[in-house]
Design a protein around this motif. Structure first.
Motif, PDB file in Angstrom:
ATOM      1  N   LEU A  89       1.012  -1.578  -0.053  1.00  0.00           N
ATOM      2  CA  LEU A  89       0.035   0.170  -0.089  1.00  0.00           C
ATOM      3  C   LEU A  89       1.380   1.241  -0.069  1.00  0.00           C
ATOM      4  CD1 LEU A  89      -2.392  -0.837   2.585  1.00  0.00           C
ATOM      5  CD2 LEU A  89      -2.809  -1.217   0.275  1.00  0.00           C
ATOM      6  N   VAL A  90       0.875   1.791  -1.091  1.00  0.00           N
ATOM      7  CA  VAL A  90       1.591   3.355  -1.774  1.00  0.00           C
ATOM      8  C   VAL A  90       0.654   4.090  -0.547  1.00  0.00           C
ATOM      9  CG1 VAL A  90       3.427   4.728  -2.918  1.00  0.00           C
ATOM     10  CG2 VAL A  90       3.382   2.192  -2.835  1.00  0.00           C
ATOM     11  N   GLY A  91       1.531   5.137  -0.299  1.00  0.00           N
ATOM     12  CA  GLY A  91       0.670   6.276   0.116  1.00  0.00           C
ATOM     13  C   GLY A  91       0.625   7.181  -1.206  1.00  0.00           C
ATOM     14  N   ASN A 129       1.473  20.359   2.000  1.00  0.00           N
ATOM     15  CA  ASN A 129       1.265  20.772   3.123  1.00  0.00           C
ATOM     16  C   ASN A 129       0.301  20.326   2.936  1.00  0.00           C
ATOM     17  OD1 ASN A 129       1.993  23.629   4.101  1.00  0.00           O
ATOM     18  ND2 ASN A 129       0.581  24.469   2.603  1.00  0.00           N
ATOM     19  N   VAL A 130       0.724  18.355   3.093  1.00  0.00           N
ATOM     20  CA  VAL A 130       0.374  17.362   3.832  1.00  0.00           C
ATOM     21  C   VAL A 130       0.751  16.409   4.613  1.00  0.00           C
ATOM     22  CG1 VAL A 130      -0.378  17.218   1.012  1.00  0.00           C
ATOM     23  CG2 VAL A 130       1.745  15.918   1.290  1.00  0.00           C
ATOM     24  N   GLN A 131      -0.028  15.201   4.291  1.00  0.00           N
ATOM     25  CA  GLN A 131       0.250  14.417   6.063  1.00  0.00           C
ATOM     26  C   GLN A 131       0.530  12.837   4.784  1.00  0.00           C
ATOM     27  OE1 GLN A 131      -1.007  13.785   9.742  1.00  0.00           O
ATOM     28  NE2 GLN A 131      -1.373  16.547   9.866  1.00  0.00           N
ATOM     29  N   ILE A 132       1.258  11.819   4.872  1.00  0.00           N
ATOM     30  CA  ILE A 132       1.218  10.564   4.816  1.00  0.00           C
ATOM     31  C   ILE A 132       2.261  10.132   5.884  1.00  0.00           C
ATOM     32  CG2 ILE A 132       2.153   9.299   2.813  1.00  0.00           C
ATOM     33  CD1 ILE A 132       2.295  11.909   1.055  1.00  0.00           C
ATOM     34  N   ASN A 133       0.580   9.072   6.104  1.00  0.00           N
ATOM     35  CA  ASN A 133       1.863   8.571   7.303  1.00  0.00           C
ATOM     36  C   ASN A 133       0.866   6.513   7.439  1.00  0.00           C
ATOM     37  OD1 ASN A 133       2.486  10.838   8.082  1.00  0.00           O
ATOM     38  ND2 ASN A 133       0.077  11.525   9.157  1.00  0.00           N
ATOM     39  N   TYR A 134       0.975   6.037   7.985  1.00  0.00           N
ATOM     40  CA  TYR A 134       0.721   4.954   8.083  1.00  0.00           C
ATOM     41  C   TYR A 134       0.609   4.189   6.785  1.00  0.00           C
ATOM     42  CZ  TYR A 134       0.664   6.905  13.094  1.00  0.00           C
ATOM     43  OH  TYR A 134       1.254   7.224  14.004  1.00  0.00           O
ATOM     44  N   ASN A 135       1.328   4.026   5.903  1.00  0.00           N
ATOM     45  CA  ASN A 135       1.184   3.118   4.716  1.00  0.00           C
ATOM     46  C   ASN A 135       2.923   2.253   5.114  1.00  0.00           C
ATOM     47  OD1 ASN A 135      -0.466   4.945   3.262  1.00  0.00           O
ATOM     48  ND2 ASN A 135       1.289   6.133   3.808  1.00  0.00           N
ATOM     49  N   ALA A 136       2.714   1.571   3.700  1.00  0.00           N
ATOM     50  CA  ALA A 136       4.326   0.121   4.335  1.00  0.00           C
ATOM     51  C   ALA A 136       4.988   0.707   3.070  1.00  0.00           C
ATOM     52  CB  ALA A 136       3.671  -0.499   3.055  1.00  0.00           C
ATOM     53  N   SER A 141       7.089  19.427   0.080  1.00  0.00           N
ATOM     54  CA  SER A 141       7.226  20.585   0.251  1.00  0.00           C
ATOM     55  C   SER A 141       5.907  20.633   1.900  1.00  0.00           C
ATOM     56  CB  SER A 141       6.159  21.693  -0.450  1.00  0.00           C
ATOM     57  OG  SER A 141       6.619  23.075   0.581  1.00  0.00           O
ATOM     58  N   ASN A 142       7.254  21.288   3.051  1.00  0.00           N
ATOM     59  CA  ASN A 142       5.813  21.372   4.179  1.00  0.00           C
ATOM     60  C   ASN A 142       4.891  19.716   4.320  1.00  0.00           C
ATOM     61  OD1 ASN A 142       6.992  23.562   5.514  1.00  0.00           O
ATOM     62  ND2 ASN A 142       5.502  24.352   3.472  1.00  0.00           N
ATOM     63  N   VAL A 143       5.741  18.516   4.485  1.00  0.00           N
ATOM     64  CA  VAL A 143       5.085  17.362   3.831  1.00  0.00           C
ATOM     65  C   VAL A 143       6.165  16.440   5.554  1.00  0.00           C
ATOM     66  CG1 VAL A 143       5.224  14.550   3.294  1.00  0.00           C
ATOM     67  CG2 VAL A 143       5.074  16.696   1.420  1.00  0.00           C
ATOM     68  N   HIS A 144       4.432  16.179   5.853  1.00  0.00           N
ATOM     69  CA  HIS A 144       5.252  15.531   7.094  1.00  0.00           C
ATOM     70  C   HIS A 144       4.372  14.018   7.321  1.00  0.00           C
ATOM     71  CE1 HIS A 144       3.393  13.752  11.102  1.00  0.00           C
ATOM     72  NE2 HIS A 144       4.378  14.497  11.965  1.00  0.00           N
ATOM     73  N   MET A 145       5.825  13.784   7.353  1.00  0.00           N
ATOM     74  CA  MET A 145       5.415  11.629   6.625  1.00  0.00           C
ATOM     75  C   MET A 145       6.085  11.759   7.740  1.00  0.00           C
ATOM     76  SD  MET A 145       7.418  10.307   3.489  1.00  0.00           S
ATOM     77  CE  MET A 145       6.727  11.563   2.855  1.00  0.00           C
ATOM     78  N   THR A 146       5.352  10.165   8.376  1.00  0.00           N
ATOM     79  CA  THR A 146       5.975   9.454   9.542  1.00  0.00           C
ATOM     80  C   THR A 146       4.477   8.369   9.812  1.00  0.00           C
ATOM     81  OG1 THR A 146       6.438   9.722  12.317  1.00  0.00           O
ATOM     82  CG2 THR A 146       4.071  10.435  11.537  1.00  0.00           C
ATOM     83  N   GLY A 147       5.274   7.286  10.417  1.00  0.00           N
ATOM     84  CA  GLY A 147       4.792   5.400  10.639  1.00  0.00           C
ATOM     85  C   GLY A 147       4.581   4.763   9.527  1.00  0.00           C
ATOM     86  N   ASN A 148       5.515   4.947   8.504  1.00  0.00           N
ATOM     87  CA  ASN A 148       5.334   4.550   7.325  1.00  0.00           C
ATOM     88  C   ASN A 148       6.351   2.700   7.596  1.00  0.00           C
ATOM     89  OD1 ASN A 148       4.129   6.136   5.597  1.00  0.00           O
ATOM     90  ND2 ASN A 148       5.063   7.681   5.969  1.00  0.00           N
ATOM     91  N   ALA A 149       5.939   2.139   6.757  1.00  0.00           N
ATOM     92  CA  ALA A 149       7.351   1.471   6.851  1.00  0.00           C
ATOM     93  C   ALA A 149       8.439   2.397   6.164  1.00  0.00           C
ATOM     94  CB  ALA A 149       7.016  -0.078   6.338  1.00  0.00           C
ATOM     95  N   ASN A 150       8.367   2.075   4.865  1.00  0.00           N
ATOM     96  CA  ASN A 150       8.728   2.477   4.297  1.00  0.00           C
ATOM     97  C   ASN A 150       8.747   3.884   3.206  1.00  0.00           C
ATOM     98  OD1 ASN A 150      11.134   3.541   1.858  1.00  0.00           O
ATOM     99  ND2 ASN A 150      11.180   1.728   1.361  1.00  0.00           N
ATOM    100  N   ALA A 151       9.326   5.278   3.799  1.00  0.00           N
ATOM    101  CA  ALA A 151       9.333   6.126   3.601  1.00  0.00           C
ATOM    102  C   ALA A 151       9.235   6.682   2.317  1.00  0.00           C
ATOM    103  CB  ALA A 151       9.802   7.865   4.629  1.00  0.00           C
ATOM    104  N   LEU A 152      10.553   6.458   1.392  1.00  0.00           N
ATOM    105  CA  LEU A 152      10.556   6.895   0.418  1.00  0.00           C
ATOM    106  C   LEU A 152      11.291   6.162  -0.696  1.00  0.00           C
ATOM    107  CD1 LEU A 152      12.594  10.155   2.054  1.00  0.00           C
ATOM    108  CD2 LEU A 152      10.874  10.541   0.884  1.00  0.00           C
ATOM    109  N   ASN A 153      10.572   5.828  -1.153  1.00  0.00           N
ATOM    110  CA  ASN A 153      11.196   4.980  -2.913  1.00  0.00           C
ATOM    111  C   ASN A 153      11.386   4.908  -3.959  1.00  0.00           C
ATOM    112  OD1 ASN A 153      11.971   2.032  -3.904  1.00  0.00           O
ATOM    113  ND2 ASN A 153       9.902   1.000  -3.310  1.00  0.00           N
ATOM    114  N   PHE A 154      12.497   5.656  -3.911  1.00  0.00           N
ATOM    115  CA  PHE A 154      13.263   6.462  -5.135  1.00  0.00           C
ATOM    116  C   PHE A 154      12.758   5.529  -6.644  1.00  0.00           C
ATOM    117  CE2 PHE A 154      15.341   8.198  -2.249  1.00  0.00           C
ATOM    118  CZ  PHE A 154      15.185   9.136  -2.088  1.00  0.00           C
ATOM    119  N   ASN A 155      13.175   3.940  -6.456  1.00  0.00           N
ATOM    120  CA  ASN A 155      12.245   2.496  -7.608  1.00  0.00           C
ATOM    121  C   ASN A 155      12.427   3.506  -8.587  1.00  0.00           C
ATOM    122  OD1 ASN A 155      11.395   0.920  -8.422  1.00  0.00           O
ATOM    123  ND2 ASN A 155       9.544   0.748  -8.374  1.00  0.00           N
ATOM    124  N   SER A 156      13.722   4.203  -8.683  1.00  0.00           N
ATOM    125  CA  SER A 156      14.594   4.578 -10.270  1.00  0.00           C
ATOM    126  C   SER A 156      13.622   5.836 -10.723  1.00  0.00           C
ATOM    127  CB  SER A 156      14.419   3.754 -11.422  1.00  0.00           C
ATOM    128  OG  SER A 156      15.369   2.864 -10.894  1.00  0.00           O
TER     129      SER A 156
END
Length: 87
Positions: free
Chosen positions: A3-5, A22-29, A43-58
């Protein structure tokens, strides 16, 4: 399946671009994922509780350096973020 936010993925030449402001992205895979030839700008993103916050995937994930990304299990690879210069 994972599950990707927010995911940026297209087969179109040149890829897609998603701006997150100005978004929140929380509690995703996966918090945000940018696939090959695609980009996401944060920009102004709040991101916590995810298994993997940033997946660049190329793809590219850009930052205005004003985000709050913490408390994710893995994928806090800040050195791979692309800095965006503000004007």
């Amino acid at each position: 399946s994972d599950l990707v936010g927010v995911i940026s993925s297209t087969a179109v030449s040149g890829g897609a671009l998603i701006d997150l402001e100005n978004v929140q992205i929380n509690y995703n895979a996966v918090g945000v994922q940018s696939n090959l030839n695609n980009a996401i700008r944060l920009s102004n993103v709040h991101m916590t509780g995810n298994a993997n916050a940033l997946n660049f995937n190329s793809g590219t994930i850009g930052t205005y350096n004003n985000n709050r990304i913490f408390g994710n299990t893995a994928g806090e690879v800040f050195g791979s973020l692309t800095d965006i210069q503000q004007q």
